[in-house]
Scaffold this active site. Structure first.
Site, PDB file in Angstrom:
ATOM      1  N   ASP A 212     -16.415  39.505  12.014  1.00  0.00           N
ATOM      2  CA  ASP A 212     -15.906  39.777  13.361  1.00  0.00           C
ATOM      3  C   ASP A 212     -16.966  40.709  13.964  1.00  0.00           C
ATOM      4  O   ASP A 212     -18.116  40.692  13.501  1.00  0.00           O
ATOM      5  CB  ASP A 212     -14.509  40.427  13.299  1.00  0.00           C
ATOM      6  CG  ASP A 212     -13.775  40.384  14.648  1.00  0.00           C
ATOM      7  OD1 ASP A 212     -13.143  39.357  14.944  1.00  0.00           O
ATOM      8  OD2 ASP A 212     -13.843  41.368  15.401  1.00  0.00           O
TER       9      ASP A 212
ATOM     10  N   LYS B 262      -6.481  40.476   8.864  1.00  0.00           N
ATOM     11  CA  LYS B 262      -7.632  41.087   9.531  1.00  0.00           C
ATOM     12  C   LYS B 262      -7.975  42.369   8.796  1.00  0.00           C
ATOM     13  O   LYS B 262      -7.132  42.948   8.123  1.00  0.00           O
ATOM     14  CB  LYS B 262      -7.284  41.433  10.984  1.00  0.00           C
ATOM     15  CG  LYS B 262      -8.487  41.502  11.873  1.00  0.00           C
ATOM     16  CD  LYS B 262      -8.861  40.118  12.378  1.00  0.00           C
ATOM     17  CE  LYS B 262     -10.179  40.085  13.089  1.00  0.00           C
ATOM     18  NZ  LYS B 262     -10.367  38.783  13.760  1.00  0.00           N
TER      19      LYS B 262
HETATM   20  N1  GLU Z   1     -13.051  36.977  13.429  1.00  0.00           N
HETATM   21  C1  GLU Z   1     -12.904  35.607  13.850  1.00  0.00           C
HETATM   22  C2  GLU Z   1     -11.618  35.449  14.609  1.00  0.00           C
HETATM   23  O1  GLU Z   1     -11.249  36.318  15.373  1.00  0.00           O
HETATM   24  C3  GLU Z   1     -13.090  34.629  12.714  1.00  0.00           C
HETATM   25  C4  GLU Z   1     -12.143  34.781  11.577  1.00  0.00           C
HETATM   26  C5  GLU Z   1     -12.431  33.871  10.395  1.00  0.00           C
HETATM   27  O2  GLU Z   1     -13.316  33.028  10.482  1.00  0.00           O
HETATM   28  O3  GLU Z   1     -11.714  34.027   9.402  1.00  0.00           O
HETATM   29  O4  GLU Z   1     -10.928  34.461  14.557  1.00  0.00           O
END
Ligand code: GLU
Length: 449
Positions: free
Chosen positions: A166, A126
């Site tokens: 996100d 992340k």
């Molecule tokens: N931010 C999204 C999540 O919380 C998507 C992450 C992604 O597609 O890599 O899973």
């Protein structure tokens, strides 16, 4: 609680005292693992959990950008490469002014288990920045994204770490970041980011995937109870991409979303956010950058409740789909008092731990955890990576079919994992255990490092 688990939790509490969100998710996940740790002494022997709660790597970087008036600003960028045992690190970037290491770490930890649960080869990561996108011009957003990527590009790649969106990061930001990556690398490696526009390698259905996946998961839960989604009312929060996808799919299946929320309050639409015009308006509200849900009430003549959250509204299904820690004990009591039967988390960690336990203890209430319910988003990102590496484009039907299958499998795996440890129909513990198992196996197989 098992002494080994308690000692790991204690270690995290003392080491991360200034990162309450991270401590919260570790406590929530680890408390589900008790029967697994007791059955598998080899994990304690290898002290696996202490390694699992420590990111493999986390770094910050400086992001400088120039505003439209010629003033310079400096923000902090973050990337947390939490666990790469089952695949390249994968997870979104959050641009929001409250971003600090505790938020990135909690999201990264959740992502490890979520990504594992999809059954696809993606590790957990992340990132983000404390940059506040509210009120920024398009040029400012572009310059910020370019500067962000200048700092990050040498640490990511299609087989290394694959960021996505996100909160505060959508297709526009991903586009600017990919453009900068391509310029710096001099190669068309579009598998490095997901959530791209369709014209340069984005997957069909990716924008809808988190919301669609959540509704597919909900259908599984309803089926288990012998109920149908048709005619159900759903209380949602937020009005972003995820809630938009829920509105679309719920409408297709004959259910209706009756609440939306924003930082300014919530709206109640008894007819549901069901027409094309209303659903499209959510996108307009988002791109306006005003960040106000009252605009919906003004446009469609429904009630607006300033400064309030929608959790007092009576609905068949509650889906907190906005942000972390949106539902505290007071709201949980309200939800239970309203006789809600289905509490389906969607945003990452939308419920405080005490509120979550309280809801799980309500007789007859079914609680589903976000890391399973919202996994359709990242799963479809993995499908986007697959298309990019094959240099192919799959049809909408193909992606949607795979997404649907993945959500059914996530649900079934969670149910089976809980049953395997005699926990009954416990979707929260089941998701944690099933997610854990795969990462644990891979880490054990790869030796201690
Ligand atoms: N931010 C999204 C999540 O919380 C998507 C992450 C992604 O597609 O890599 O899973």
């Amino acid at each position: 609680m098992n002494a080994y688990l308690s000692s790991v939790i204690e270690h995290v509490r003392s080491r991360h005292a200034n990162e309450p969100e991270f401590v919260q998710t570790v406590e929530e996940v680890l408390s589900s693992l008790e029967p697994v740790i007791e059955k598998h002494p080899e994990y304690e022997k290898a002290d696996l959990l202490t390694r699992m709660v420590e990111p493999e790597r986390m770094f910050t970087f400086r992001v400088c950008w120039e505003d439209d008036n010629g003033n310079w600003h400096t923000n902090i960028g973050y990337r947390c490469q939490f666990n790469g045992a089952i695949g390249p690190y994968k997870g979104g970037l959050r641009f929001q002014k409250n971003v600090y290491p505790g938020i990135i770490k909690f999201l990264g930890f959740e992502q490890v288990f979520k990504n594992s649960l999809t059954g696809l080869p993606i590790g957990g990561g992340k990132g983000g920045s404390d940059f506040d996108p509210a009120g920024k011009s398009d040029g400012e957003i572009m310059r910020f994204c370019q500067s962000f990527m200048q700092a990050l590009y040498r640490y990511i790649g299609p087989d290394v770490d694959v960021p996505a969106g996100d909160m505060g990061v959508g297709a526009r930001e991903i586009g600017y970041m990919y453009g900068e990556y391509r310029r710096l690398k001099g190669a068309f490696e579009n598998g490095v980011l997901t959530g791209k526009g369709f014209s340069y390698g984005g997957s069909l259905i990716r924008p809808e995937a988190t919301g669609y996946g959540a509704v597919y998961y909900l259908e599984n839960v309803l089926k288990h109870e012998g109920e149908d989604i048709k005619g159900k009312t759903i209380a949602c929060a937020g009005f972003g991409n995820v809630t938009w996808g829920i509105c679309k799919k719920a409408t297709q299946l004959g259910a209706k979303v009756v609440t939306l929320s924003g930082p300014d309050g919530y709206i109640y639409d008894p007819d549901g956010v069901t027409t094309d015009e209303k659903i499209a308006y959510l996108v307009e509200m988002r791109s306006s950058g005003r960040n106000r849900v009252q605009d919906y009430a003004d446009k469609f003549g429904v009630q607006f409740f300033p400064g309030e959250k929608p959790w007092g509204v009576k609905a068949d299904v509650v889906m907190p789909s906005a942000m972390q820690n949106d539902v505290h004990m007071d709201q949980a009591k309200q939800i239970a008092a309203n006789g809600v039967k289905y509490y389906i988390e969607v945003a990452n960690m939308p419920t405080t731990n005490d509120a979550l336990r309280f809801l799980m203890d309500q007789p007859g209430m079914i609680v589903a955890p976000s890391k399973a319910v919202n996994a359709g988003g990242v799963a479809t990102s993995a499908l986007e990576m697959a298309q990019n590496s094959e240099r192919l484009v799959w049809t909408e039907e193909e992606v949607d079919k795979q997404l649907h299958q993945i959500m059914d499998t996530i649900y079934n795996m969670s149910v089976a994992a809980a049953e395997q440890y005699d926990l009954g129909y416990n979707l929260v513990a089941g998701a944690n255990i099933a997610g854990f198992q795969r990462v644990a196996d891979a880490m054990m197989a790869q030796g201690i490092f």
